[in-house]
Scaffold this active site. Structure first.
Site, mmCIF file in Angstrom:
data_model
loop_
_atom_site.group_PDB
_atom_site.id
_atom_site.type_symbol
_atom_site.label_atom_id
_atom_site.label_comp_id
_atom_site.label_asym_id
_atom_site.label_seq_id
_atom_site.Cartn_x
_atom_site.Cartn_y
_atom_site.Cartn_z
ATOM 1 N N HIS A 96 2.008 -5.867 -4.868
ATOM 2 C CA HIS A 96 2.176 -5.002 -3.705
ATOM 3 C C HIS A 96 0.814 -4.685 -3.089
ATOM 4 C CE1 HIS A 96 3.053 -1.438 -1.287
ATOM 5 N NE2 HIS A 96 4.289 -1.903 -1.222
ATOM 6 N N GLU A 165 5.454 -8.282 3.852
ATOM 7 C CA GLU A 165 5.311 -6.923 4.369
ATOM 8 C C GLU A 165 3.884 -6.745 4.879
ATOM 9 O OE1 GLU A 165 6.975 -2.661 2.926
ATOM 10 O OE2 GLU A 165 5.704 -3.706 1.487
#
Length: 256
Positions: A96, A165
């Site tokens: 992430h 993302e």
């Protein structure tokens, strides 16, 4: 194989133990039928994973972790993929943007984590995304490099999800331009190469209408939800949109 879209969310550190229980009981479980059709996964902090896995059991949804270490042993404060599987996880996020930025996780480490997750029977959710608004070609190169580093570490038959993302879109009011996102999706498919069980989903400022806008230009397999997963009204609207969309091909998931 044709299925509905897929979706997941991460609560990050935003919910405590009691808040997580209330969210699952009051928001997710009343919508279990719809969320189950999306193979919805709630990625939770390690201490609340047993609770989440227990509450979501038999709902058609699942619990995932937000991080993992790539080997067992004397690594104080880390959690192994085997332990995550043992407590009931089905997925785990790796790479992430916040971990890349705050904990200096590089592509090599992300690949090791993805491989460890796969070996433990977990589905790695490989997070990729450019740190700032870049030009079209630069964005494609940046994201493809990240995805390739992780996917190349996996056996070709391993199920995985790539979550695109853009870092600058996290928590913002506006996500990626659909045209640029379409180019990124094409690059991700190229990075997947011979991998046959890889789903490609988009995250970053996802609100009602985001998926439809993206799908007009490229065959995204689903979306990752942020604030929309915790706001009942936004979630209902987003679920309606996802479940009314045309089915897409997502070979990494099986229809029972």
């Amino acid at each position: 194989m044709t299925t509905t879209p897929v979706s997941l969310t991460s609560t990050k550190m935003n919910l405590g133990l009691r808040e997580t229980e209330e969210w699952i009981n009051d928001v997710l479980l009343p919508r279990a039928d719809a969320l189950a059709r999306l193979r919805f996964c709630a990625c939770l902090p390690h201490p609340v994973l047993p609770l989440g896995a227990r509450l979501l059991r038999d709902s058609g949804m699942s619990a995932g972790a937000q991080n993992v270490w790539y080997e067992a042993g004397a690594f104080t404060g880390e959690v192994s993929a085997g332990l995550l599987a043992e407590v009931g996880c089905t997925h785990v996020m790796v790479g992430h943007a916040e971990r890349r930025r705050l904990f200096a996780e590089d592509d090599r480490l992300v690949g090791r984590k993805a491989r460890a997750a796969a070996h433990a029977g977990l589905i790695p959710v490989i997070c990729v995304g450019e740190p700032e608004r870049l030009g079209h070609a630069e964005t494609v190169r940046y994201v493809r490099r990240q995805a390739s580093a992780a996917l190349d570490a996996l056996p070709h038959e391993t199920p995985a999800i790539v979550l695109y993302e853009p870092v600058w879109a996290i928590g913002s009011a506006q996500g990626a331009d659909p045209h640029q996102a379409a180019a990124v999706l094409d690059a991700l498919h190229r990075a997947a190469g011979g991998h046959h069980d890889v789903g490609m989903i988009y995250g970053g400022a996802v609100v009602p209408g985001t998926y439809s806008s993206l799908r007009r230009l490229a065959p995204w397999d689903g979306v990752a939800l942020g604030r929309a997963a915790q706001d009942s009204a936004l979630l209902d609207e987003t679920l309606g949109e996802l479940l009314s969309s045309r089915p897409v091909d997502t070979p990494w998931v099986r229809v029972e």
